[in-house]
Design a protein around this motif. Structure first.
Motif, PDB file in Angstrom:
ATOM      1  N   LEU A 107      53.918  80.777  57.248  1.00  0.00           N
ATOM      2  CA  LEU A 107      54.252  80.040  56.371  1.00  0.00           C
ATOM      3  C   LEU A 107      55.838  79.796  55.361  1.00  0.00           C
ATOM      4  CD1 LEU A 107      51.065  80.908  54.335  1.00  0.00           C
ATOM      5  CD2 LEU A 107      51.048  78.807  56.090  1.00  0.00           C
ATOM      6  N   THR A 108      55.627  78.786  55.030  1.00  0.00           N
ATOM      7  CA  THR A 108      57.054  78.425  54.299  1.00  0.00           C
ATOM      8  C   THR A 108      57.158  79.111  52.870  1.00  0.00           C
ATOM      9  OG1 THR A 108      56.610  76.294  53.785  1.00  0.00           O
ATOM     10  CG2 THR A 108      56.885  76.384  55.476  1.00  0.00           C
ATOM     11  N   GLY A 109      58.101  79.021  52.667  1.00  0.00           N
ATOM     12  CA  GLY A 109      57.884  79.432  51.430  1.00  0.00           C
ATOM     13  C   GLY A 109      56.880  79.008  50.258  1.00  0.00           C
ATOM     14  N   LYS A 110      57.288  78.191  50.351  1.00  0.00           N
ATOM     15  CA  LYS A 110      56.411  77.034  49.122  1.00  0.00           C
ATOM     16  C   LYS A 110      54.733  77.665  49.804  1.00  0.00           C
ATOM     17  CE  LYS A 110      55.122  72.584  46.441  1.00  0.00           C
ATOM     18  NZ  LYS A 110      55.553  71.150  46.920  1.00  0.00           N
ATOM     19  N   ASP A 111      54.585  77.191  51.185  1.00  0.00           N
ATOM     20  CA  ASP A 111      52.911  77.489  50.622  1.00  0.00           C
ATOM     21  C   ASP A 111      52.508  78.498  51.291  1.00  0.00           C
ATOM     22  OD1 ASP A 111      53.138  74.489  52.058  1.00  0.00           O
ATOM     23  OD2 ASP A 111      53.484  74.872  53.871  1.00  0.00           O
ATOM     24  N   GLU A 112      53.547  79.631  51.146  1.00  0.00           N
ATOM     25  CA  GLU A 112      52.894  80.883  51.113  1.00  0.00           C
ATOM     26  C   GLU A 112      53.295  81.567  49.606  1.00  0.00           C
ATOM     27  OE1 GLU A 112      54.839  84.574  53.207  1.00  0.00           O
ATOM     28  OE2 GLU A 112      56.755  84.045  52.229  1.00  0.00           O
ATOM     29  N   ARG A 113      53.479  80.811  48.571  1.00  0.00           N
ATOM     30  CA  ARG A 113      53.535  80.854  47.538  1.00  0.00           C
ATOM     31  C   ARG A 113      52.282  80.727  47.126  1.00  0.00           C
ATOM     32  NH1 ARG A 113      56.500  81.592  42.383  1.00  0.00           N
ATOM     33  NH2 ARG A 113      55.429  81.115  40.734  1.00  0.00           N
ATOM     34  N   ASN A 114      52.202  78.936  47.427  1.00  0.00           N
ATOM     35  CA  ASN A 114      50.504  78.749  47.168  1.00  0.00           C
ATOM     36  C   ASN A 114      49.775  79.420  47.380  1.00  0.00           C
ATOM     37  OD1 ASN A 114      51.655  76.275  45.588  1.00  0.00           O
ATOM     38  ND2 ASN A 114      51.233  74.731  47.737  1.00  0.00           N
ATOM     39  N   VAL A 115      49.946  79.850  48.532  1.00  0.00           N
ATOM     40  CA  VAL A 115      48.512  81.001  49.383  1.00  0.00           C
ATOM     41  C   VAL A 115      48.709  82.033  49.098  1.00  0.00           C
ATOM     42  CG1 VAL A 115      47.489  82.085  51.351  1.00  0.00           C
ATOM     43  CG2 VAL A 115      48.508  80.002  51.600  1.00  0.00           C
ATOM     44  N   LEU A 116      49.254  82.775  48.791  1.00  0.00           N
ATOM     45  CA  LEU A 116      49.079  83.950  47.742  1.00  0.00           C
ATOM     46  C   LEU A 116      48.599  83.928  45.663  1.00  0.00           C
ATOM     47  CD1 LEU A 116      49.334  87.496  46.954  1.00  0.00           C
ATOM     48  CD2 LEU A 116      52.121  86.564  46.557  1.00  0.00           C
ATOM     49  N   CYS A 117      49.638  82.568  45.452  1.00  0.00           N
ATOM     50  CA  CYS A 117      48.531  82.146  44.364  1.00  0.00           C
ATOM     51  C   CYS A 117      46.921  82.119  44.366  1.00  0.00           C
ATOM     52  CB  CYS A 117      48.638  81.298  43.787  1.00  0.00           C
ATOM     53  SG  CYS A 117      50.579  81.603  43.242  1.00  0.00           S
ATOM     54  N   PHE A 118      46.641  81.398  45.695  1.00  0.00           N
ATOM     55  CA  PHE A 118      44.997  80.815  45.673  1.00  0.00           C
ATOM     56  C   PHE A 118      44.322  82.671  45.796  1.00  0.00           C
ATOM     57  CE2 PHE A 118      45.981  76.614  46.664  1.00  0.00           C
ATOM     58  CZ  PHE A 118      45.013  76.022  45.979  1.00  0.00           C
ATOM     59  N   ILE A 119      44.465  83.394  46.557  1.00  0.00           N
ATOM     60  CA  ILE A 119      44.308  84.386  46.745  1.00  0.00           C
ATOM     61  C   ILE A 119      44.141  85.224  45.875  1.00  0.00           C
ATOM     62  CG2 ILE A 119      44.355  86.768  47.282  1.00  0.00           C
ATOM     63  CD1 ILE A 119      46.008  85.893  50.011  1.00  0.00           C
ATOM     64  N   VAL A 120      45.349  85.338  44.799  1.00  0.00           N
ATOM     65  CA  VAL A 120      45.007  86.184  43.389  1.00  0.00           C
ATOM     66  C   VAL A 120      43.883  85.352  42.118  1.00  0.00           C
ATOM     67  CG1 VAL A 120      45.982  87.006  40.995  1.00  0.00           C
ATOM     68  CG2 VAL A 120      47.666  86.875  43.318  1.00  0.00           C
ATOM     69  N   HIS A 121      44.051  84.170  42.379  1.00  0.00           N
ATOM     70  CA  HIS A 121      43.007  83.295  41.650  1.00  0.00           C
ATOM     71  C   HIS A 121      41.566  83.561  42.243  1.00  0.00           C
ATOM     72  CE1 HIS A 121      41.313  80.297  38.744  1.00  0.00           C
ATOM     73  NE2 HIS A 121      41.358  80.119  39.491  1.00  0.00           N
ATOM     74  N   ILE A 122      41.889  83.358  43.598  1.00  0.00           N
ATOM     75  CA  ILE A 122      39.699  83.010  43.862  1.00  0.00           C
ATOM     76  C   ILE A 122      39.127  84.736  43.893  1.00  0.00           C
ATOM     77  CG2 ILE A 122      38.721  83.034  46.020  1.00  0.00           C
ATOM     78  CD1 ILE A 122      40.534  80.749  46.808  1.00  0.00           C
ATOM     79  N   VAL A 123      39.915  85.873  43.910  1.00  0.00           N
ATOM     80  CA  VAL A 123      39.860  86.985  43.579  1.00  0.00           C
ATOM     81  C   VAL A 123      39.562  87.090  42.419  1.00  0.00           C
ATOM     82  CG1 VAL A 123      40.336  89.159  43.558  1.00  0.00           C
ATOM     83  CG2 VAL A 123      40.963  87.977  45.736  1.00  0.00           C
ATOM     84  N   GLY A 124      40.009  86.487  41.749  1.00  0.00           N
ATOM     85  CA  GLY A 124      39.665  86.934  40.270  1.00  0.00           C
ATOM     86  C   GLY A 124      38.185  85.926  40.061  1.00  0.00           C
ATOM     87  N   ASP A 125      38.355  84.855  40.299  1.00  0.00           N
ATOM     88  CA  ASP A 125      37.317  83.813  40.278  1.00  0.00           C
ATOM     89  C   ASP A 125      35.568  84.390  40.757  1.00  0.00           C
ATOM     90  OD1 ASP A 125      37.709  81.422  39.088  1.00  0.00           O
ATOM     91  OD2 ASP A 125      38.451  80.191  40.619  1.00  0.00           O
ATOM     92  N   LEU A 126      36.215  85.121  41.665  1.00  0.00           N
ATOM     93  CA  LEU A 126      34.432  85.875  42.962  1.00  0.00           C
ATOM     94  C   LEU A 126      34.105  86.936  41.347  1.00  0.00           C
ATOM     95  CD1 LEU A 126      36.020  86.081  46.495  1.00  0.00           C
ATOM     96  CD2 LEU A 126      34.199  84.339  45.229  1.00  0.00           C
ATOM     97  N   HIS A 127      35.024  87.400  40.657  1.00  0.00           N
ATOM     98  CA  HIS A 127      34.475  88.553  39.524  1.00  0.00           C
ATOM     99  C   HIS A 127      33.986  87.808  37.985  1.00  0.00           C
ATOM    100  CE1 HIS A 127      36.649  90.922  42.504  1.00  0.00           C
ATOM    101  NE2 HIS A 127      35.857  92.108  41.939  1.00  0.00           N
ATOM    102  N   GLN A 128      33.684  86.513  38.368  1.00  0.00           N
ATOM    103  CA  GLN A 128      33.468  86.039  36.946  1.00  0.00           C
ATOM    104  C   GLN A 128      32.216  85.718  37.116  1.00  0.00           C
ATOM    105  OE1 GLN A 128      35.206  85.667  34.064  1.00  0.00           O
ATOM    106  NE2 GLN A 128      37.036  86.344  35.728  1.00  0.00           N
TER     107      GLN A 128
END
Length: 135
Positions: A107-128
């Motif tokens: 992944l490019t820098g921006k895409d890599e950042r977006n993917v990591l941000c989505f992982i962090v967020h979605i894991v949080g969502d799955l605990h809601q």
């Protein structure tokens, strides 16, 4: 040496081997954790995970991100086990997909950042509770 002393010595040696195994395991896990932390810092800079956790919600109002709405939840029908995204929502699918994609280094820098941000967020969502359920 008496049999009793030999037994005590063997017991101490076995305990020492077990303690060393625990320490070796801890050291290995710590090295892995430190490597992951370095990679996260490389991707996010000096922003911590807590600061990026809400990013995926902040962008939902942008029409360019409409395709991500189903990434925030998953449906599990009452009395059933998770059956996959066919039941509704793609949170589990996206965490799996992104977790496999991120370490590949493609992944490019921006895409890599977006993917990591989505992982962090979605894991949080799955605990809601309202993000996982029978909808």
């Amino acid at each position: 040496m008496s049999q009793r002393n030999e037994a005590k010595l063997r017991l101490k040696q076995e305990q020492a081997r077990k303690q060393q195994a625990v320490l070796d395991n801890f050291k290995e896990r710590n090295q892995y954790f430190m490597a992951q932390q370095e990679k996260i810092t490389e991707i996010l800079g000096h922003t911590d995970l807590a600061r990026v956790a809400n990013w995926a919600d902040e962008i939902k109002s942008d029409p360019d991100w409409d395709h991500t709405h189903e990434w925030h939840y998953c449906t599990i029908h009452e009395g059933k086990e998770y059956e996959g995204p066919e039941a509704g929502g793609r949170a589990v699918q996206k965490v799996t997909e992104f977790s496999e994609l991120l370490p590949k280094g493609i992944l490019t820098g921006k895409d890599e950042r977006n993917v990591l941000c989505f992982i962090v967020h979605i894991v949080g969502d799955l605990h809601q509770p309202l993000h996982v359920g029978n909808g």
